[in-house]
Write a protein that holds these residues in place. Structure first.
Motif, PDB file in Angstrom:
ATOM      1  N   VAL A   1      45.849  34.910  35.933  1.00  0.00           N
ATOM      2  CA  VAL A   1      45.933  35.037  37.420  1.00  0.00           C
ATOM      3  C   VAL A   1      46.701  36.209  37.699  1.00  0.00           C
ATOM      4  O   VAL A   1      46.448  37.144  38.227  1.00  0.00           O
ATOM      5  CB  VAL A   1      46.479  33.780  37.834  1.00  0.00           C
ATOM      6  N   CYS A   2      48.124  36.413  36.997  1.00  0.00           N
ATOM      7  CA  CYS A   2      48.773  37.434  37.295  1.00  0.00           C
ATOM      8  C   CYS A   2      48.289  38.723  36.676  1.00  0.00           C
ATOM      9  O   CYS A   2      48.526  40.011  37.238  1.00  0.00           O
ATOM     10  CB  CYS A   2      50.041  37.291  36.609  1.00  0.00           C
ATOM     11  N   GLU A   3      47.830  38.734  35.631  1.00  0.00           N
ATOM     12  CA  GLU A   3      46.995  40.098  35.098  1.00  0.00           C
ATOM     13  C   GLU A   3      45.789  40.233  35.686  1.00  0.00           C
ATOM     14  O   GLU A   3      44.694  41.194  35.192  1.00  0.00           O
ATOM     15  CB  GLU A   3      47.150  39.911  33.631  1.00  0.00           C
ATOM     16  N   GLU A   4      45.008  39.426  36.672  1.00  0.00           N
ATOM     17  CA  GLU A   4      43.747  39.621  36.981  1.00  0.00           C
ATOM     18  C   GLU A   4      42.581  39.619  36.066  1.00  0.00           C
ATOM     19  O   GLU A   4      42.020  40.571  36.023  1.00  0.00           O
ATOM     20  CB  GLU A   4      43.823  40.689  37.941  1.00  0.00           C
ATOM     21  N   LYS A   5      42.706  38.549  35.302  1.00  0.00           N
ATOM     22  CA  LYS A   5      41.423  38.606  34.189  1.00  0.00           C
ATOM     23  C   LYS A   5      41.132  37.308  34.569  1.00  0.00           C
ATOM     24  O   LYS A   5      41.414  36.228  34.500  1.00  0.00           O
ATOM     25  CB  LYS A   5      42.213  38.684  32.779  1.00  0.00           C
ATOM     26  N   PRO A   6      39.526  37.199  34.630  1.00  0.00           N
ATOM     27  CA  PRO A   6      38.778  35.980  34.857  1.00  0.00           C
ATOM     28  C   PRO A   6      38.904  35.240  33.700  1.00  0.00           C
ATOM     29  O   PRO A   6      38.882  35.619  32.442  1.00  0.00           O
ATOM     30  CB  PRO A   6      37.644  36.414  35.212  1.00  0.00           C
ATOM     31  N   GLY A   7      38.780  33.750  33.703  1.00  0.00           N
ATOM     32  CA  GLY A   7      38.979  33.078  32.739  1.00  0.00           C
ATOM     33  C   GLY A   7      38.643  31.385  33.094  1.00  0.00           C
ATOM     34  O   GLY A   7      38.720  30.918  34.323  1.00  0.00           O
ATOM     35  N   SER A   8      38.526  30.407  32.268  1.00  0.00           N
ATOM     36  CA  SER A   8      38.430  29.126  32.675  1.00  0.00           C
ATOM     37  C   SER A   8      39.123  28.202  31.880  1.00  0.00           C
ATOM     38  O   SER A   8      39.499  28.697  30.331  1.00  0.00           O
ATOM     39  CB  SER A   8      36.838  28.619  32.536  1.00  0.00           C
TER      40      SER A   8
ATOM     41  N   GLY B   1      38.117  44.560  45.579  1.00  0.00           N
ATOM     42  CA  GLY B   1      38.979  44.281  46.341  1.00  0.00           C
ATOM     43  C   GLY B   1      39.715  42.834  46.988  1.00  0.00           C
ATOM     44  O   GLY B   1      40.491  42.590  47.546  1.00  0.00           O
ATOM     45  N   THR B   2      38.853  41.871  46.430  1.00  0.00           N
ATOM     46  CA  THR B   2      39.190  40.365  46.624  1.00  0.00           C
ATOM     47  C   THR B   2      40.166  40.032  45.783  1.00  0.00           C
ATOM     48  O   THR B   2      40.018  40.377  44.539  1.00  0.00           O
ATOM     49  CB  THR B   2      37.617  39.657  46.622  1.00  0.00           C
ATOM     50  N   PRO B   3      41.283  39.373  46.357  1.00  0.00           N
ATOM     51  CA  PRO B   3      42.405  38.914  45.354  1.00  0.00           C
ATOM     52  C   PRO B   3      41.796  37.737  44.504  1.00  0.00           C
ATOM     53  O   PRO B   3      40.682  37.330  44.708  1.00  0.00           O
ATOM     54  CB  PRO B   3      43.370  38.374  46.428  1.00  0.00           C
ATOM     55  N   MET B   4      42.325  37.633  43.350  1.00  0.00           N
ATOM     56  CA  MET B   4      42.283  36.613  42.384  1.00  0.00           C
ATOM     57  C   MET B   4      42.224  35.312  43.148  1.00  0.00           C
ATOM     58  O   MET B   4      43.063  34.885  43.639  1.00  0.00           O
ATOM     59  CB  MET B   4      43.011  36.762  41.085  1.00  0.00           C
ATOM     60  N   THR B   5      41.149  34.612  42.778  1.00  0.00           N
ATOM     61  CA  THR B   5      41.092  32.959  43.273  1.00  0.00           C
ATOM     62  C   THR B   5      41.316  32.046  42.077  1.00  0.00           C
ATOM     63  O   THR B   5      40.328  32.242  41.030  1.00  0.00           O
ATOM     64  CB  THR B   5      39.839  32.932  43.893  1.00  0.00           C
ATOM     65  N   MET B   6      41.936  30.964  42.189  1.00  0.00           N
ATOM     66  CA  MET B   6      42.253  30.161  41.482  1.00  0.00           C
ATOM     67  C   MET B   6      41.656  28.819  41.847  1.00  0.00           C
ATOM     68  O   MET B   6      42.201  28.194  42.766  1.00  0.00           O
ATOM     69  CB  MET B   6      43.830  29.851  40.976  1.00  0.00           C
TER      70      MET B   6
END
Length: 557
Positions: A183-190, A268-273
């Protein structure tokens, strides 16, 4: 000159009330009627100038000053020695003790509170002594049991999100590292979080989201509990509504999924958790909903971090087999094991330390509760519930009792020692009583009477659940799959099977006996069914019957 004398006597101003007698007797020997010289005008005397008779019994009401608003200017005659020694012998002490408290009587009645000489003379020395003793403060009095310590103990033994999670430091660090990395480093994952009920999965995640709210400020957090959804397909409109897409409920499912994917991959979309609690409720035919959600983080340009929470340990390996062919889409796993005896003990002791100045539960009772709960389920919430119910039992027993308690402001050490901050501590018998009600002999089927109290259809349903759980290697199964296994068992034994709607009622009866656990869903067939006791105990209790033994031996085919 008799006429002049009669005119002179007619002008004499006699008072209307009777005059008090003088100490001396009249010359005629009649002491009751004084003789006044002719021509003398008799005026009323002031209270200070009156000469009262020696005997108070022969005085009138006004002579005794019963109707005079002020107190007597001096002490009455012939006071006893004891009365002179008491502090009430002063002029201010002429009033009764009623005057020490405010009165609501009328002013005319307040004058009766002044102690008359006649009433004072009629008092005995013993009565005066009692009046003096009554002025001393009473140190102790009977009171109802307050039980404030029990209220405090029950309030700290809540099952909500605590300020600090004990015995979950390892899992908390792993969860925070994942959020920081993705989230903080803007890296997608699950991430998939699994564990039995009451092991702190949701509480740990909620605590981290609250503590690191400032660090996660730049991202958008969406938390959904899948138990609140009407169906597994309803998760897409719920996510779209949280993301601000208008008219999501009126859009077809495929179009809605495309819109969501476009929104999650836009530049440009913010990270979504996205946090999906009770994720196993999204179970559907073909598992298309779960596959779609788990594939979102790996879309090109995805801005999504997915966190799934469920009780099923091997959901991704057993249900989502297609993810095995795509290792990139396989989520990270974080398991919360059941609490051990030592961990449950530390949780209970830490909670009870917040109760000020008293030990409500004995240490032996806490140890016993932790040992029993850890052996059955390892559910910390169950341990908190057991302790809280044991406190309620003691509180109800003491609610109708009265105790000696010192009054406010009393500094007597003897009176203070009469009351303990804890009237009765919660001991091992109270904990044992609650545990017996919760985890008692629920599968004690030995004997004819016990077998009669446990119907045959319920036995077959329990056997079917046990066999299905072994075959699927899962602790929870849906009611639809359980009914299918139950129907196969009944056909093999040439018995009539009940319908699926009646199967839910049968499972609810077993839940009331503490044998099964149900997690109801909007659709009855998706209701989760699990065993609440150990499989060995079920097998040992059911193997005595010939029919049940054959079912367990035959298995599911």
């Amino acid at each position: 000159m008799p006429s002049t004398r009669s005119q002179t006597q007619a002008t004499i101003n006699f008072p209307r009330r009777k005059q008090p007698r003088t100490p001396g007797k009249a010359p005629g020997g009649c002491g009751d009627a004084p003789s006044n010289p002719p021509g003398v005008t008799l005026l009323p005397l002031s209270p200070r100038e009156k000469v009262l008779p020696l005997s108070p019994r022969k005085r009138l009401g006004d002579d005794n000053l019963c109707n005079v608003p002020h107190s007597l200017p001096c002490s009455p005659t012939k006071q006893s020695k004891k009365e002179n020694e008491l502090p009430s012998a002063s002029c201010q002490g002429r009033r009764l003790f009623f005057t020490e408290q405010p009165t609501t009587e009328s002013p005319g009645k307040r004058n009766d509170l002044v102690l008359s000489p006649l009433r004072k003379r009629q008092e005995t020395p013993g009565g005066s002594e009692r009046s003096r003793l009554n002025k001393k403060p009473v140190c102790i009095q009977l009171f109802k049991q307050e039980g404030t310590c029990y209220q405090q103990a029950k309030s700290v033994l809540h099952t909500g999100v605590p300020d600090r999670l004990h015995a979950r430091e390892k899992e908390t660090d792993a969860l925070w590292r994942f959020l920081k990395e993705h989230v903080c480093e803007e890296k997608p994952g699950s991430l998939y979080i699994s564990g039995a009920p009451g092991t702190g999965k949701t509480a740990c995640l909620s605590r981290i989201l609250q503590d690191f709210k400032s660090e996660l400020m730049g991202s958008k957090t969406i938390v959904l509990n899948c138990m609140s959804l009407s169906s597994s397909q309803a998760v897409f409109p719920a996510i779209a509504e949280q993301m601000g897409l208008q008219g999501a409920s009126n859009v077809a499912r495929r179009d809605l999924v495309r819109k969501l994917e476009k929104q999650l991959t836009a530049e440009g979309t913010p990270m979504t958790m996205l946090v999906l609690d009770e994720m196993d409720q999204l179970d559907s035919r073909g598992q298309d909903v779960l596959y779609t959600v788990f594939e979102w983080p790996w879309l090109t340009g995805s801005r999504l971090v997915l966190i799934g929470v469920a009780n099923t340990l091997d959901l991704t390996d057993r249900i989502l087999t297609r993810l095995q062919a795509r290792p990139k889409c396989k989520p990270q796993l974080l398991n919360f094991p059941p609490y051990t005896k030592e961990q449950i003990t530390s949780i209970l002791q830490e909670r009870l330390r917040q109760v000020s100045g008293s030990e409500v539960l004995d240490s032996a009772a806490v140890q016993f509760c932790a040992r029993k709960v850890s052996a059955v389920s390892g559910d910390a919430r169950k341990a908190l519930d057991v302790c809280r119910r044991a406190i309620e039992i003691v509180e109800l027993d003491l609610r109708s009792q009265t105790v000696l308690k010192p009054l406010p402001g009393c500094k007597s050490p003897t009176a203070s020692a009469l009351v303990s901050p804890v009237p009765r501590r919660v001991g091992l018998p109270h904990i044992s009583r609650v545990i017996s009600d919760v985890y008692g002999d629920r599968m004690a089927l030995g004997g004819d009477k016990a077998s009669d109290s446990f119907p045959l259809q319920q036995k077959i349903l329990v056997c079917s659940l046990l066999l299905l759980a072994r075959q699927l290697k899962a602790k929870e199964v849906t009611l639809g799959k359980l009914h299918e296994a139950y129907s196969r068992v009944c056909r093999r034994q040439q018995m009539a099977a009940i319908a699926q709607s009646e199967c839910l009622s049968l499972a609810a009866l077993l839940e009331s006996r503490g044998i099964l656990g149900l997690k109801k869903a909007k659709e009855a067939r998706l209701t989760k069914v699990s065993l609440k006791i150990e499989e060995k105990d079920v097998e040992h209790a059911l193997k005595d019957g010939v029919l049940v033994g054959n079912i367990l031996a035959g298995g599911l085919h």
